[in-house]
Scaffold this active site. Structure first.
Site, short mmCIF file in Angstrom:
data_model
loop_
_atom_site.label_atom_id
_atom_site.label_comp_id
_atom_site.label_asym_id
_atom_site.label_seq_id
_atom_site.Cartn_x
_atom_site.Cartn_y
_atom_site.Cartn_z
CG ASP A 51 -0.39 -0.05 2.51
OD1 ASP A 51 0.84 -0.11 2.62
OD2 ASP A 51 -1.16 0.00 3.51
CB SER A 52 4.56 1.76 -0.25
OG SER A 52 4.74 0.58 -1.01
CD GLU A 188 7.70 0.03 7.40
OE1 GLU A 188 6.77 -0.74 7.08
OE2 GLU A 188 7.85 1.17 6.91
O1 KIV Z 1 3.49 -1.09 1.51
C1 KIV Z 1 4.67 -1.48 1.51
O2 KIV Z 1 5.44 -1.21 0.59
C2 KIV Z 1 5.13 -2.26 2.64
C3 KIV Z 1 6.60 -2.47 2.75
C4 KIV Z 1 7.23 -1.23 3.18
C5 KIV Z 1 6.94 -3.62 3.64
O3 KIV Z 1 4.36 -2.65 3.46
#
Ligand code: KIV
Length: 272
Positions: A51-52, A188
Site C-alpha cells: 500500500d506504499s 519495519e
Molecule cells: O506497503 C509497503 O510497501 C510495505 C513495505 C514497506 C513492507 O508494506
C-alpha cells in the site's frame, strides 16, 4: 511462467523452509507492469503489491487513502506482467478492521486479482482476522513495528520498540503471529537488535525494512531502490540507480527534438 536461469519462482512453503537458511530472502514492491517485469527479471523471491502505492505512485503523504479496489487493480497488473511470481498483496487500511467476514471477503478479492498471499499490519489484536483468512486457505504475512497504517496513532513515521518493554511486547506479538500461522513477518522501523531477537525466536522468516541485517530477508520499495521517488531516500534504503534523472533527461532530449523539428523523422512516420 517466468524462470530465472533454471530457478522456478518461489512458493509459500518454499519461503517458510528458507528460515535461517544460508541466503537471505529478497522481496521488493511492484505496482504495475514495468516494475513487475523488472522484479521478475531480477529474480526476487517475492513481489509485494504494497500500500506504499499510495505514496510512491499516487502521491499521497501516507498509505491511508489506498483502497481494496486500488490494490486489486495493481495486483492484477503485477500478476499479468510477472506470471508465476509469488505475489503478496497488502490489505489496505479498513479492509480488515471491520470484522473477520469483511477481511476474508477482501483477501479473496486480492487472491482473485492475482495474489498468492496477503499481508496485514498489527499484532495480537489482529489474530482473529489472521485466523479467519488462514481458514479461507489464504496465506498471511504479518507486519509489525512501524506500521504505516497506524501513522496517526504512532504520531508519525517513527522507529518503534526502542525501549526494552516495547521490544518485549513486539517479540510477544511476533511469536503470537507465527503461532497463529503467518508464513512470514515484515519487521519495519525497529532497532537491529530487536529484529535480531525476534528473528532468533520465531520459526518463520522475518523480512526487514529499516530493521538491520539479522532478518531472514530484506524488503524495499521499488522506487527507493531504483531512484524513481523524488530526492528523498529513507535512511534504511539504498539507491542503485537514478531513474528520476534518467527519465527527466530523456524527456528533455525528446522535447528539444520536437521543438527543433528533429522529431519525428521519416522512419518514425507511416507512409500512405
Ligand atoms: O506497503 C509497503 O510497501 C510495505 C513495505 C514497506 C513492507 O508494506
Amino acid at each position: 511462467m517466468s524462470t530465472i536461469g533454471n530457478r522456478l519462482p518461489a512458493r509459500v512453503p518454499g519461503i517458510r523452509a528458507r528460515k535461517g537458511g544460508p541466503q537471505p530472502l529478497v522481496m521488493v514492491t511492484a505496482y504495475d507492469a514495468p516494475s513487475a517485469r523488472a522484479a521478475a527479471a531480477a529474480g526476487v523471491d517475492l513481489v509485494l503489491v504494497g500500500d506504499s502505492l499510495g505514496m510512491v505512485v499516487l502521491g499521497f503523504d501516507d498509505t491511508l487513502a489506498v483502497t481494496v479496489d486500488d490494490i486489486a487493480r495493481h495486483t492484477g497488473a503485477v500478476a499479468r506482467s510477472a506470471p508465476g511470481q509469488l505475489i503478496v498483496a497488502d490489505m489496505p487500511w479498513t479492509s480488515y478492521h471491520t470484522g473477520t467476514s469483511d477481511a476474508v471477503h477482501n483477501a479473496a478479492r486480492l487472491v482473485r486479482a492475482g495474489a498468492t498471499a496477503v499481508k496485514l499490519e498489527g499484532g495480537a489484536k489482529r489474530l482473529p482476522v489472521i485466523r479467519a483468512i488462514l481458514d479461507a486457505e489464504v496465506p498471511v504475512m504479518g507486519h509489525l513495528g512501524l506500521t504505516p497504517q497506524s501513522v496517526h496513532a504512532m504520531g508519525g513515521f517513527r522507529v518503534q520498540a526502542r525501549q526494552p518493554d516495547q521490544a518485549k511486547s513486539l517479540l510477544e506479538e511476533a511469536i503470537a503471529l507465527a503461532d497463529a500461522g503467518c508464513f512470514a513477518i515484515v519487521l519495519e522501523g525497529v532497532p537491529g537488535t530487536v529484529a535480531a531477537d525476534i528473528t532468533q525466536a520465531i520459526p518463520v522468516p522475518t523480512f526487514g525494512i529499516g530493521a538491520g541485517p539479522a532478518c531472514d530477508g530484506q524488503v524495499l520499495v521499488f522506487h527507493d531502490v531504483v531512484g524513481f521517488g523524488g530526492p528523498r531516500t529513507p535512511r534504511f534504503a539504498r539507491r542503485y540507480a537514478q531513474l528520476d534523472d534518467i527519465a527527466a533527461s530523456a524527456l528533455t532530449s525528446w522535447a528539444d527534438d520536437v521543438r527543433g523539428r528533429r522529431f519525428p523523422s521519416p522512419t518514425e512516420t507511416y507512409s500512405a
